[in-house]
Design a protein around this motif. Structure first.
Motif, PDB file in Angstrom:
ATOM      1  N   ASP A  26     -89.450  80.199  34.839  1.00  0.00           N
ATOM      2  CA  ASP A  26     -89.159  78.825  34.465  1.00  0.00           C
ATOM      3  C   ASP A  26     -89.874  77.922  35.433  1.00  0.00           C
ATOM      4  O   ASP A  26     -89.728  78.084  36.632  1.00  0.00           O
ATOM      5  CB  ASP A  26     -87.672  78.546  34.750  1.00  0.00           C
ATOM      6  N   SER A  27     -90.595  77.007  34.910  1.00  0.00           N
ATOM      7  CA  SER A  27     -91.228  76.084  35.837  1.00  0.00           C
ATOM      8  C   SER A  27     -90.858  74.672  35.419  1.00  0.00           C
ATOM      9  O   SER A  27     -91.201  74.235  34.326  1.00  0.00           O
ATOM     10  CB  SER A  27     -92.730  76.303  35.798  1.00  0.00           C
ATOM     11  N   LEU A  28     -90.110  74.017  36.254  1.00  0.00           N
ATOM     12  CA  LEU A  28     -89.644  72.668  35.931  1.00  0.00           C
ATOM     13  C   LEU A  28     -90.296  71.648  36.839  1.00  0.00           C
ATOM     14  O   LEU A  28     -90.375  71.841  38.052  1.00  0.00           O
ATOM     15  CB  LEU A  28     -88.126  72.558  36.131  1.00  0.00           C
ATOM     16  N   THR A  29     -90.743  70.576  36.253  1.00  0.00           N
ATOM     17  CA  THR A  29     -91.268  69.480  37.057  1.00  0.00           C
ATOM     18  C   THR A  29     -90.760  68.194  36.443  1.00  0.00           C
ATOM     19  O   THR A  29     -90.375  68.163  35.283  1.00  0.00           O
ATOM     20  CB  THR A  29     -92.810  69.439  37.042  1.00  0.00           C
ATOM     21  N   GLY A  30     -90.817  67.141  37.219  1.00  0.00           N
ATOM     22  CA  GLY A  30     -90.436  65.835  36.677  1.00  0.00           C
ATOM     23  C   GLY A  30     -89.245  65.253  37.379  1.00  0.00           C
ATOM     24  O   GLY A  30     -88.916  65.616  38.511  1.00  0.00           O
ATOM     25  N   ALA A  31     -88.624  64.351  36.670  1.00  0.00           N
ATOM     26  CA  ALA A  31     -87.553  63.586  37.279  1.00  0.00           C
ATOM     27  C   ALA A  31     -86.229  63.929  36.627  1.00  0.00           C
ATOM     28  O   ALA A  31     -86.162  64.129  35.428  1.00  0.00           O
ATOM     29  CB  ALA A  31     -87.838  62.104  37.103  1.00  0.00           C
ATOM     30  N   GLU A  85     -83.069  50.332  36.131  1.00  0.00           N
ATOM     31  CA  GLU A  85     -83.443  51.684  35.670  1.00  0.00           C
ATOM     32  C   GLU A  85     -82.462  52.732  36.165  1.00  0.00           C
ATOM     33  O   GLU A  85     -81.846  52.592  37.213  1.00  0.00           O
ATOM     34  CB  GLU A  85     -84.855  52.024  36.150  1.00  0.00           C
ATOM     35  N   LEU A  86     -82.367  53.803  35.389  1.00  0.00           N
ATOM     36  CA  LEU A  86     -81.490  54.901  35.791  1.00  0.00           C
ATOM     37  C   LEU A  86     -82.133  55.638  36.959  1.00  0.00           C
ATOM     38  O   LEU A  86     -83.273  56.067  36.864  1.00  0.00           O
ATOM     39  CB  LEU A  86     -81.302  55.871  34.623  1.00  0.00           C
ATOM     40  N   PRO A  87     -81.415  55.772  38.070  1.00  0.00           N
ATOM     41  CA  PRO A  87     -82.018  56.446  39.222  1.00  0.00           C
ATOM     42  C   PRO A  87     -82.354  57.908  38.920  1.00  0.00           C
ATOM     43  O   PRO A  87     -81.503  58.675  38.467  1.00  0.00           O
ATOM     44  CB  PRO A  87     -80.945  56.337  40.304  1.00  0.00           C
ATOM     45  N   LEU A  88     -83.602  58.238  39.153  1.00  0.00           N
ATOM     46  CA  LEU A  88     -84.067  59.604  38.915  1.00  0.00           C
ATOM     47  C   LEU A  88     -84.648  60.150  40.201  1.00  0.00           C
ATOM     48  O   LEU A  88     -85.360  59.455  40.910  1.00  0.00           O
ATOM     49  CB  LEU A  88     -85.163  59.617  37.837  1.00  0.00           C
ATOM     50  N   ASP A  89     -84.333  61.380  40.474  1.00  0.00           N
ATOM     51  CA  ASP A  89     -84.954  62.053  41.617  1.00  0.00           C
ATOM     52  C   ASP A  89     -86.263  62.605  41.077  1.00  0.00           C
ATOM     53  O   ASP A  89     -86.300  63.616  40.387  1.00  0.00           O
ATOM     54  CB  ASP A  89     -84.017  63.185  42.085  1.00  0.00           C
ATOM     55  N   ASP A  90     -87.365  61.900  41.385  1.00  0.00           N
ATOM     56  CA  ASP A  90     -88.605  62.263  40.703  1.00  0.00           C
ATOM     57  C   ASP A  90     -89.462  63.272  41.444  1.00  0.00           C
ATOM     58  O   ASP A  90     -90.585  63.556  41.066  1.00  0.00           O
ATOM     59  CB  ASP A  90     -89.424  61.023  40.342  1.00  0.00           C
ATOM     60  N   VAL A  91     -88.920  63.813  42.519  1.00  0.00           N
ATOM     61  CA  VAL A  91     -89.690  64.854  43.194  1.00  0.00           C
ATOM     62  C   VAL A  91     -89.183  66.245  42.753  1.00  0.00           C
ATOM     63  O   VAL A  91     -89.516  67.255  43.342  1.00  0.00           O
ATOM     64  CB  VAL A  91     -89.613  64.732  44.734  1.00  0.00           C
ATOM     65  N   PHE A  92     -88.423  66.182  41.715  1.00  0.00           N
ATOM     66  CA  PHE A  92     -87.821  67.416  41.210  1.00  0.00           C
ATOM     67  C   PHE A  92     -88.890  68.417  40.795  1.00  0.00           C
ATOM     68  O   PHE A  92     -89.751  68.139  39.983  1.00  0.00           O
ATOM     69  CB  PHE A  92     -86.941  67.043  40.014  1.00  0.00           C
TER      70      PHE A  92
END
Lengths: 309, 435
Positions: free
Chosen positions: B90-95, B124-131
């Protein structure tokens, strides 16, 4: 001998096409799970043609066949084709594995027993120990020398592929049918050559069912009137049909090639399931040849079988 | 070996048998037969490996993108035994949402490591974008008949990602009754997980410190999961089967998401701070699953199922899943799929908390997966069958999720989208073959 009937009768038995033909003096059939009649007919043709080819090549009744050539070599070495070399080598391995109980050179014994049985109507008699002793030196496959493709049999020795031929034909014809073309490879096909059955993978969720009669379960197998399998082979060896009754005593048709006498107390029938028809057939014969030890042998060898006494 | 002893007194066989049975007559015969008929038999049934490969692509609008290649191989062994091995990456990227609510102002958060900060623009909805995460999972399963009517299956699975490891075991027994028309099954699965959050394990309900790695209690923690499944499958007719399952699941240990926080809001809805979430350390689930699978026409299959799930966190859910495999002809099929999912939120699910509370509730979480929402998946799969049991398929689906908004201090929910809808696309390409 009249020319054998070489026609194939095709009927629809949904979801299969049933092909019926005659080969090796047995009624044969093939169940082919395809929709198209032309395709079914082509597959049936491949199966029957292969069975007939093997019958013609290896029958000991065919004067022009390879068996006749071997048996008439009169002690001279003869060169075999690759297929026959492989079959003969297989027979040698069977002989080794069975410690001489399975012997394609044992046919002469049958002649003696059959001769004495037929000698005078109503007066069947046992062959004399002397007459048996006389043919024993001609039996024993170790006496045959196979070097590369060259086979040398001692003078007077006769071989008969009859005990292997039908099973070999069943396996070969099924494989040939599946190899025919790419879409055949996954086709559900069952080949039945006179009771020797082999099948490719069954239709999904619909295993092959075969009925067999008068069976008693082996101690560790479930009794069932119907045998269900996904793929592979099932064969039955039996004695019930063929027996000699001499002086009120019945002698099984099974002969021990080492003593020349019928096997004592063989089971009435043995049904074996194995991946290939050759394995199933050889194992069922071997179990029968164990006589009263049939069950022990089958158990120790962990053979999936049903033995009827 | 017993065989020698029993056969010894008889005339036929002694010495050679000992030699022959070293390998076993049956085994020797199998070898000789394979040599004669060919080592690579063309029997479809002998092609003992069934291999399924697939790559799944999942993308949420403006958020997580996942790519998951999977390879699963099943080997058919003698005697209807099967062995499966499966590898998935599984490779996940994004926020991904961090749990905090949107605000009228720019918000600043600490990254999980505590080394950096990131900012969320106003409204905006806070997103952890270094996910970014990669998970590898390997599992193996063995299935064998114990008798004509009894089957055993057992397996081991392990997965690993940089902050999470899991090891699981399962055993299942299935018993056929009523001439194989009824199957009863029972299964037990145990999993042990080890969680090692980046930057350590936050103290539940403690405040997220900005730009430093404070309020942490230890490096890692564990979680255990016990699942129990009881099922019955009934063949109603040769073309119809129904299934009924009950499953029970018990989780205990560290059930928090270490990266999720909850906003503390003043009476105007302005963020006063963020506290780490706090879930109970136990969860007990029950679910009932019903399914009907039927054949129609020549090779068409209609599959419909319903699942009811309830747990002691207050999450009750209903899932209806239906697909129809429409076999266009021998080589092509089309399978439309529709799934509807509805869940009630967990009792402790909050989209924000009143900062003036003198005492925070013991359990809180703003993880949207625990909220009240409905999700709909619709799409279709197209398959092309060719050659020797080969199949190529393509699945395209869309997932839409709509959540319920809670009333927040200062009526924040009226000004900002406190539970944004989710829109995702799923594309999967698969290839199956035998060898």
């Amino acid at each position: 001998m009249t020319a054998p009937n070489r026609s194939i009768h095709l009927t629809l038995r949904k979801p299969f096409w049933l092909a019926q033909f005659s080969a090796m003096a047995c009624p044969c059939e093939a169940l082919i799970a395809v929709d198209d009649k032309t395709q079914a007919s082509q597959i049936a043709q491949v199966i029957a043609t292969e069975a007939w080819r093997i019958e013609d090549k290896y029958s000991r009744f065919t004067k022009t066949g390879i068996t006749a050539a071997i048996n008439n070599a009169n002690g001279q070495p003869i060169t075999l084709d690759d297929e026959t070399t492989a079959l003969f080598h297989y027979a040698q391995q069977l002989y080794e594995l069975s410690d001489g109980l399975f012997d394609i050179s044992a046919g002469v014994l049958k002649n003696i027993w059959a001769f004495h049985q037929k000698k005078t109507a109503g007066q069947q008699e046992l062959p004399s120990q002397a007459s048996i002793q006389a043919v024993l030196p001609l039996i024993g496959l170790t006496k045959a020398k196979l070097t590369g493709n060259t086979l040398a049999l001692p003078k007077g020795m006769q071989i008969d592929f009859g005990g292997i031929g039908k099973e070999y034909a069943a396996d070969k014809s099924l494989r040939l049918a599946l190899e025919g073309n790419a879409s055949n490879a996954s086709t559900a096909i069952l080949v039945n050559l006179g009771g020797d059955l082999v099948a490719s993978q069954s239709l999904p969720k619909r295993p092959w069912h075969i009925g067999f009669n008068d069976t008693k379960a082996d101690n560790n197998l479930t009794a069932s009137e119907r045998l269900t399998f996904q793929d592979g082979a099932v064969t039955t060896s039996g004695t019930s049909q063929r027996q000699w009754v001499i002086d009120g005593k019945s002698y099984s048709h099974l002969l021990n090639p080492k003593t020349g006498w019928p096997v004592l107390n063989p089971p009435k029938a043995v049904t074996v399931a194995a991946p290939t028809c050759m394995q199933a057939g050889m194992l069922s014969t071997l179990i029968m040849l164990q006589g009263e030890h049939a069950e022990t042998f089958a158990h120790n060898e962990a053979i999936k079988c049903w033995i009827t006494r | 070996m017993q065989l020698d002893k029993t056969n010894k007194p008889k005339s036929s066989c002694t010495s050679r048998y000992r030699h022959a049975t070293k390998l076993g007559v049956a085994a020797g015969l199998a070898q000789a037969t394979t040599a004669l008929l060919g080592t690579a038999p063309a029997l479809a049934g002998d092609k003992s490996w069934d291999v399924d490969t697939a790559v799944l692509y999942y993308s949420e609008t403006d958020r997580v993108t996942a790519v998951e290649p999977v390879i699963s191989a099943t080997k058919k062994l003698e005697g209807d035994r099967f062995w499966n091995i499966k590898l998935a990456i599984d490779s996940l990227t994004g926020a991904t949402p961090n749990g905090a609510s949107p605000a009228d102002e720019v918000q600043t958060f600490s990254t999980p490591s505590g080394k950096n900060t990131y900012q969320t623009p106003e409204s905006e909805l806070p997103l952890d974008d270094v996910f970014k995460d990669t998970r590898a999972a390997l599992s193996t399963q063995y299935t064998a008949p114990l008798s004509d009517t009894l089957r055993f299956s057992g397996g081991i699975a392990a997965s690993r990602e940089y902050d999470y490891q899991s090891v699981a075991l399962n055993v299942n027994i299935a018993k056929d009754l009523n001439q194989h028309n009824t199957t009863l099954s029972a299964g037990l699965a145990l999993a042990g997980d080890r969680i090692k959050p980046v930057g350590g394990k936050p103290i539940p309900l403690s405040e997220m410190t900005i730009g430093s790695n404070g309020n942490k209690e230890g490096e890692d923690d564990n979680k255990t999961v016990t699942d129990l499944l009881l099922g019955v499958t009934q063949v109603m007719s040769p073309r119809w089967l129904v299934q009924l399952n009950y499953s029970f699941s018990n989780q205990s240990g560290y059930l928090n998401d270490a990266y999720k926080v909850v906003s503390l809001l003043d009476s105007d809805g302005a963020p006063q701070g963020y506290v780490y979430e706090s879930r109970p350390d136990k969860r007990t689930k029950h679910s009932i699953f019903m399914r009907s699978k039927s054949h129609h026409g020549k090779d068409n299959i209609f599959d419909i199922s319903y699942r009811y799930h309830t747990d002691d966190w207050g999450i009750d859910s209903h899932t209806i899943d239906t697909r129809y495999r429409w076999q266009l002809n021998e080589h092509h099929y089309l399978e439309p799929h529709l799934r509807y999912y509805q869940q009630a939120g967990a009792d402790f699910y909050v989209q924000g908390l009143d900062a003036s509370l003198t005492e925070l509730p013991a359990n809180i979480s703003a993880d949207s997966r625990l909220g009240e929402f409905t999700g709909t998946t619709f799409g279709a799969k197209y398959g092309y069958l060719f050659g020797d049991n080969k199949e190529i398929n393509l699945r395209i689906e869309r997932y839409k999720q709509t959540g319920e908004h809670q009333t927040l201090p200062g009526n924040l929910q009226d000004r900002h989208n406190t539970f944004p809808d989710l829109d995702a696309i799923i594309v999967q390409v698969g290839y199956s073959f035998k060898f």
